[in-house]
Design an enzyme around this catalytic site. Structure first.
Site, PDB file in Angstrom:
ATOM      1  N   GLY A  18       0.781  -1.234   0.000  1.00 40.01           N
ATOM      2  CA  GLY A  18       0.000   0.000   0.000  1.00 40.01           C
ATOM      3  C   GLY A  18       0.810   1.280   0.000  1.00 40.01           C
ATOM      4  O   GLY A  18       0.370   2.296   0.547  1.00 40.01           O
ATOM      5  N   THR A  19       2.006   1.264  -0.625  1.00 36.92           N
ATOM      6  CA  THR A  19       2.763   2.521  -0.638  1.00 36.92           C
ATOM      7  C   THR A  19       2.117   3.553  -1.568  1.00 36.92           C
ATOM      8  O   THR A  19       2.206   4.755  -1.314  1.00 36.92           O
ATOM      9  CB  THR A  19       4.241   2.297  -1.029  1.00 36.92           C
ATOM     10  OG1 THR A  19       4.318   1.683  -2.316  1.00 36.92           O
ATOM     11  CG2 THR A  19       4.958   1.427  -0.008  1.00 36.92           C
ATOM     12  N   ASN A  20       1.449   3.096  -2.615  1.00 34.46           N
ATOM     13  CA  ASN A  20       0.710   4.054  -3.451  1.00 34.46           C
ATOM     14  C   ASN A  20      -0.463   4.658  -2.681  1.00 34.46           C
ATOM     15  O   ASN A  20      -0.736   5.851  -2.784  1.00 34.46           O
ATOM     16  CB  ASN A  20       0.200   3.376  -4.731  1.00 34.46           C
ATOM     17  CG  ASN A  20       1.220   3.428  -5.844  1.00 34.46           C
ATOM     18  OD1 ASN A  20       1.434   4.480  -6.445  1.00 34.46           O
ATOM     19  ND2 ASN A  20       1.862   2.307  -6.113  1.00 34.46           N
ATOM     20  N   MET A 135      -4.080  -6.982  -6.970  1.00 28.83           N
ATOM     21  CA  MET A 135      -3.529  -8.053  -7.804  1.00 28.83           C
ATOM     22  C   MET A 135      -4.587  -9.019  -8.329  1.00 28.83           C
ATOM     23  O   MET A 135      -4.279 -10.169  -8.628  1.00 28.83           O
ATOM     24  CB  MET A 135      -2.460  -8.824  -7.011  1.00 28.83           C
ATOM     25  CG  MET A 135      -1.340  -7.953  -6.469  1.00 28.83           C
ATOM     26  SD  MET A 135      -0.513  -6.994  -7.745  1.00 28.83           S
ATOM     27  CE  MET A 135       0.662  -8.211  -8.316  1.00 28.83           C
ATOM     28  N   ASN A 156      -6.100   2.843 -12.664  1.00 28.27           N
ATOM     29  CA  ASN A 156      -5.079   1.903 -12.203  1.00 28.27           C
ATOM     30  C   ASN A 156      -3.694   2.494 -12.433  1.00 28.27           C
ATOM     31  O   ASN A 156      -3.484   3.260 -13.365  1.00 28.27           O
ATOM     32  CB  ASN A 156      -5.200   0.586 -12.980  1.00 28.27           C
ATOM     33  CG  ASN A 156      -4.214  -0.470 -12.504  1.00 28.27           C
ATOM     34  OD1 ASN A 156      -3.990  -0.625 -11.306  1.00 28.27           O
ATOM     35  ND2 ASN A 156      -3.611  -1.187 -13.432  1.00 28.27           N
ATOM     36  N   HIS A 158       0.060   1.206 -13.364  1.00 26.95           N
ATOM     37  CA  HIS A 158       0.740   0.008 -13.856  1.00 26.95           C
ATOM     38  C   HIS A 158       2.257   0.266 -13.882  1.00 26.95           C
ATOM     39  O   HIS A 158       2.696   1.300 -14.404  1.00 26.95           O
ATOM     40  CB  HIS A 158       0.245  -0.352 -15.253  1.00 26.95           C
ATOM     41  CG  HIS A 158       0.884  -1.604 -15.771  1.00 26.95           C
ATOM     42  ND1 HIS A 158       0.491  -2.856 -15.352  1.00 26.95           N
ATOM     43  CD2 HIS A 158       1.918  -1.791 -16.623  1.00 26.95           C
ATOM     44  CE1 HIS A 158       1.260  -3.760 -15.936  1.00 26.95           C
ATOM     45  NE2 HIS A 158       2.131  -3.149 -16.713  1.00 26.95           N
TER      46      HIS A 158
HETATM   47  C1  GRF Z   1       3.046  -1.000  -7.641  1.00 22.07           C
HETATM   48  O1  GRF Z   1       4.267  -1.157  -8.324  1.00 22.07           O
HETATM   49  C2  GRF Z   1       1.902  -0.913  -8.625  1.00 22.07           C
HETATM   50  O2  GRF Z   1       2.229  -0.261  -9.808  1.00 22.07           O
HETATM   51  C3  GRF Z   1       1.625  -2.362  -8.897  1.00 22.07           C
HETATM   52  O3  GRF Z   1       1.787  -3.010  -7.670  1.00 22.07           O
HETATM   53  C4  GRF Z   1       2.677  -2.264  -6.844  1.00 22.07           C
HETATM   54  C5  GRF Z   1       1.932  -1.960  -5.593  1.00 22.07           C
HETATM   55  O4  GRF Z   1       2.716  -1.407  -4.603  1.00 22.07           O
HETATM   56  N1  GRF Z   1       0.331  -2.518  -9.525  1.00 22.07           N
HETATM   57  P1  GRF Z   1       2.030  -0.803  -3.293  1.00 22.07           P
HETATM   58  O5  GRF Z   1       1.112  -1.869  -2.725  1.00 22.07           O
HETATM   59  O6  GRF Z   1       1.287   0.438  -3.675  1.00 22.07           O
HETATM   60  O7  GRF Z   1       3.183  -0.535  -2.373  1.00 22.07           O
END
Ligand code: GRF
Length: 272
Positions: A18-20, A135, A156, A158
């Site tokens: 969940g870093t995004n 995922m 999304n 990617h």
């Molecule tokens: C990211 O690289 C995103 O692009 C991909 O999965 C990863 C998720 O990372 N779909 P996080 O869970 O947001 O840390």
């Protein structure tokens, strides 16, 4: 806040660290992203992203897709399929090279898990669904609830420069192919896997001495910045859907600051 900006109500779907998601939360709290996260849903009960959300008082939920495994299918599926299921089978482009019956089975299990997600989302009436490291595939059944003829409702991020390297391992695939540049793509979701209209992309260099870990870190920094910016553009009404000459939907960014934003991002990515 620009005059036309509307604070977006978003729901975020995650599977892992969940870093995004964290990057979105931080930008919202810093007043740089006009959005409010109504709910974070994870298919993985152990996703650390759930903890991140909870730390910031954001409601969370888990829908464990494993509950809709093969055994479940035989017993229950036929009686509980959504009524639009035949149409879902016809529209899907996520499964290829499989027998019809297998496609139907997989879609059925997916749609049943999605039914649970939709039941959580519906009362919140989100303006946008954001996939952030989610995922699982998204079926046309789910998509049908958020996409209309003239509006896409699921975004999304990617980790590759689409249409190159779709699938789950964007950084690994870019790196092992020996690419000199990698990239990240924010796009809307359509009925295929990673095929929806591109909103924005950014690139980074891959230097000879780089390891996959270095490359991944460089890419992730871009992801955090560009994903939040795309959501902000949507809030500002700066994303316009147009049709290309071949009829394919395309996204135009109307914000006059877009080139400056991209230039700055690129410069940072190339700084050594
Ligand atoms: C990211 O690289 C995103 O692009 C991909 O999965 C990863 C998720 O990372 N779909 P996080 O869970 O947001 O840390």
């Amino acid at each position: 806040m620009k005059e036309k900006t509307k604070k977006l109500k978003i729901a975020v779907l995650i599977s892992g660290g969940g870093t995004n998601l964290q990057a979105m939360i931080d930008r919202i709290e810093a007043g740089k992203l006009d959005a409010e996260i109504s709910l974070v849903v994870s298919n993985n009960p152990d996703a650390y992203g759930l903890v991140r959300a909870q730390k910031h008082g954001i409601p969370t939920a888990v829908v464990d897709y494993r509950n809709y495994g093969k055994r479940f299918l035989a017993e229950v599926v036929q009686s509980t399929l959504p009524k639009e299921f035949d149409e879902v089978v016809n529209r899907q482009r996520i499964y290829s090279g499989l027998a019809d019956g297998e496609v139907r089975d997989r879609l059925a299990r997916l749609a049943l898990a999605e039914q649970e997600v939709l039941a959580l989302l519906k009362p919140l009436n989100p303006d946008l669904i954001c996939l952030a490291g989610f995922m699982r595939l998204i079926s046309p059944y789910f998509i049908g609830h958020y996409n209309t003829e003239d509006r896409y409702g699921i975004m999304n991020i990617h980790p590759a420069l689409l249409p190159a390297f779709p699938g789950t391992d964007g950084y690994g695939a870019t790196f092992s192919y020996g690419c000199r540049f990698g990239g990240v793509t924010v796009h809307f979701i359509d009925e295929g896997e990673d095929t929806g209209p591109i909103i924005a992309q950014a690139i980074y260099p891959i230097w000879p001495e780089d390891t996959l870990e270095v490359v991944r870190r460089r890419g992730l920094e871009l992801e955090y910045a560009i994903y939040s910016q795309c959501i902000q553009w949507m809030a500002q009404g700066d994303l316009k859907l147009v049709r290309g000459e071949d009829g394919r939907p395309q996204v135009r960014i109307l914000d006059p600051e877009y080139p400056a934003f991209l230039e700055q991002l690129t410069q940072q990515a190339f700084a050594r």
